[in-house]
Motif scaffolding. Structure first.
Motif, PDB file in Angstrom:
ATOM      1  N   VAL A 173      -8.345  -3.333  10.949  1.00  0.00           N
ATOM      2  CA  VAL A 173      -8.667  -4.727  10.612  1.00  0.00           C
ATOM      3  C   VAL A 173     -10.130  -4.848  10.188  1.00  0.00           C
ATOM      4  CG1 VAL A 173      -8.912  -7.062  11.541  1.00  0.00           C
ATOM      5  CG2 VAL A 173      -6.888  -5.710  12.106  1.00  0.00           C
ATOM      6  N   GLU A 174     -11.029  -4.189  10.932  1.00  0.00           N
ATOM      7  CA  GLU A 174     -12.469  -4.290  10.658  1.00  0.00           C
ATOM      8  C   GLU A 174     -12.852  -3.646   9.328  1.00  0.00           C
ATOM      9  OE1 GLU A 174     -14.311  -2.469  13.987  1.00  0.00           O
ATOM     10  OE2 GLU A 174     -13.777  -4.070  15.392  1.00  0.00           O
ATOM     11  N   THR A 175     -12.244  -2.508   9.011  1.00  0.00           N
ATOM     12  CA  THR A 175     -12.638  -1.760   7.813  1.00  0.00           C
ATOM     13  C   THR A 175     -11.752  -2.037   6.606  1.00  0.00           C
ATOM     14  OG1 THR A 175     -11.261   0.155   8.415  1.00  0.00           O
ATOM     15  CG2 THR A 175     -13.519   0.100   9.257  1.00  0.00           C
ATOM     16  N   GLY A 176     -10.563  -2.579   6.853  1.00  0.00           N
ATOM     17  CA  GLY A 176      -9.631  -2.785   5.755  1.00  0.00           C
ATOM     18  C   GLY A 176      -9.063  -1.478   5.226  1.00  0.00           C
ATOM     19  N   ALA A 177      -9.137  -0.428   6.015  1.00  0.00           N
ATOM     20  CA  ALA A 177      -8.654   0.890   5.588  1.00  0.00           C
ATOM     21  C   ALA A 177      -7.146   0.874   5.393  1.00  0.00           C
ATOM     22  CB  ALA A 177      -9.047   1.949   6.626  1.00  0.00           C
ATOM     23  N   GLU A 178      -6.704   1.640   4.407  1.00  0.00           N
ATOM     24  CA  GLU A 178      -5.274   1.731   4.108  1.00  0.00           C
ATOM     25  C   GLU A 178      -4.702   3.092   4.468  1.00  0.00           C
ATOM     26  OE1 GLU A 178      -4.857   0.765   0.018  1.00  0.00           O
ATOM     27  OE2 GLU A 178      -5.236  -1.378   0.311  1.00  0.00           O
ATOM     28  N   HIS A 179      -5.566   3.996   4.932  1.00  0.00           N
ATOM     29  CA  HIS A 179      -5.105   5.341   5.277  1.00  0.00           C
ATOM     30  C   HIS A 179      -5.725   5.752   6.619  1.00  0.00           C
ATOM     31  CE1 HIS A 179      -3.374   6.010   1.268  1.00  0.00           C
ATOM     32  NE2 HIS A 179      -4.436   5.339   0.824  1.00  0.00           N
ATOM     33  N   ALA A 180      -4.909   6.343   7.473  1.00  0.00           N
ATOM     34  CA  ALA A 180      -5.376   6.803   8.776  1.00  0.00           C
ATOM     35  C   ALA A 180      -4.884   8.224   9.009  1.00  0.00           C
ATOM     36  CB  ALA A 180      -4.883   5.878   9.884  1.00  0.00           C
ATOM     37  N   VAL A 181      -5.782   9.057   9.496  1.00  0.00           N
ATOM     38  CA  VAL A 181      -5.436  10.440   9.820  1.00  0.00           C
ATOM     39  C   VAL A 181      -5.460  10.587  11.339  1.00  0.00           C
ATOM     40  CG1 VAL A 181      -6.078  12.857   9.596  1.00  0.00           C
ATOM     41  CG2 VAL A 181      -6.437  11.290   7.668  1.00  0.00           C
TER      42      VAL A 181
END
Length: 271
Positions: A173-181
Motif C-alpha cells: 500500500v505504501e509503495t504501490g508496488a505491483e511485484h513481490a518476491v
C-alpha cells in the motif's frame, strides 16, 4: 486486625520503614507508600485491599522490567514481617501477638499476590519482546521501483505468517508496488504447513493487485514439495533471488542484460 497492632505500626512507622528498606533493598519512598497502604488496610479491618493490590501490581511490573528476580520482588513484601517483629516482641501482649499473627497471614497473601503479578508482568514482557523480534526477523525491503522483497529466515509458523502478511500488505500500500518476491532461501525445510502459509501470503498480496514470485527453491526443497504433492498452481517459483528479481524486472517492463565482465546494465524497454 486488632487496634493495638495498628497503633504500633503508626507509632513506630519511621523505625519499621528504615529496617524494612535495609532488608528489602528497595527505594524508601516506594516502601513508605506501600507501608501506609498496608496500615490503612489494617485500620479498616482488611476489608478493601484494592488500592494495596494495585500498588503491589505496579511494584511487580516495575521490578520485572528492571530485571529483578521473582524472589527479590517477593522479598520486598515479606521483609515487612521481620522489620516489625522486634517492635512486637518489645510490646508483646496477647492482643498484639494475635494481631501480629493475622498481620503475618496478610503479608503472606500479599507476597503470593506479588509473585503472581510479577509472573504475569514477566510473561507480558517476554511476549512483547518475542513480537518485536518476530517483526525484526521479517523485513520487507524495496528492491526496485515497484518491486519489494520479503527475505524469510527460520521456521514459518502461523504467528509469523500473520506478521509477514501484514507487513507485506502494508508495504504494498505504501509503495504501490505491483511485484513481490518472497525469498525462502533461509527457510530450512518446507512441509505442507509451510507451503500453506506461503500460499496464504501470495493470495493476500494478489488481492492487493501484486504478483508474487517465490525464490530460494533449492533442490532438496523441490524434492520435498514433489514428494508431498504440494501444488503451487500458477505461482511463479525461482531457484534464486537473482532469478526472481530478473523475472520481476521483465514483468515490470525493464530489460536486464549482462555487460562486460560482471557488469549488469538495466534499461527501460522501449514501447
Amino acid at each position: 486486625m486488632e487496634r493495638r497492632l495498628g497503633e504500633l505500626l503508626r507509632t513506630h512507622e519511621e523505625q519499621v520503614i528504615s529496617r524494612w528498606t535495609q532488608s528489602a533493598d528497595a527505594p524508601r519512598d516506594e516502601l513508605t507508600e506501600l507501608y501506609r497502604a498496608i496500615l490503612r488496610a489494617i485500620e479498616e479491618g482488611g476489608r478493601d485491599l484494592a488500592d494495596l493490590r494495585g500498588l503491589l501490581a505496579e511494584l511487580s511490573r516495575s521490578r520485572a522490567r528492571a530485571g529483578y528476580s521473582p524472589a527479590e520482588t517477593s522479598k520486598a513484601v515479606f521483609g515487612l514481617k521481620g522489620a516489625l517483629y522486634e517492635i512486637v516482641v518489645a510490646h508483646a501482649d496477647d492482643e498484639v501477638l494475635r494481631g501480629f499473627i493475622r498481620f503475618a497471614r496478610l503479608i503472606d497473601d500479599l507476597g503470593l499476590f506479588t509473585f503472581e503479578a510479577y509472573a504475569e508482568a514477566r510473561e507480558k514482557i517476554i511476549m512483547d519482546q518475542a513480537e518485536q523480534l518476530l517483526e525484526l526477523s521479517t523485513p520487507v525491503v524495496k528492491l526496485w521501483e515497484g518491486i519489494v522483497a520479503v527475505p524469510l529466515i527460520g521456521t514459518l509458523d502461523s504467528a509469523r505468517t500473520q506478521v509477514v502478511m501484514e507487513k507485506l500488505l502494508e508495504t504494498l500500500v505504501e509503495t504501490g508496488a505491483e511485484h513481490a518476491v518472497i525469498d525462502i532461501t533461509g527457510v530450512p525445510a518446507v512441509d505442507t504447513q509451510v507451503a500453506q502459509h506461503l500460499l496464504k501470503t501470495v493470495f493476500a498480496a494478489r488481492l492487493m493487485g501484486a504478483e508474487c514470485v517465490i525464490s530460494g527453491i533449492r533442490p532438496q526443497i523441490a524434492h520435498t514439495i514433489v514428494t508431498l504433492g504440494i501444488e503451487f498452481g500458477d505461482i511463479v517459483t525461482k531457484s534464486s533471488l537473482a532469478d526472481a528479481l530478473a523475472h520481476a524486472f521483465r514483468r515490470s517492463g525493464v530489460q536486464v542484460s549482462g555487460g562486460p565482465a560482471t557488469r549488469v546494465t538495466v534499461r527501460a524497454e522501449q514501447a
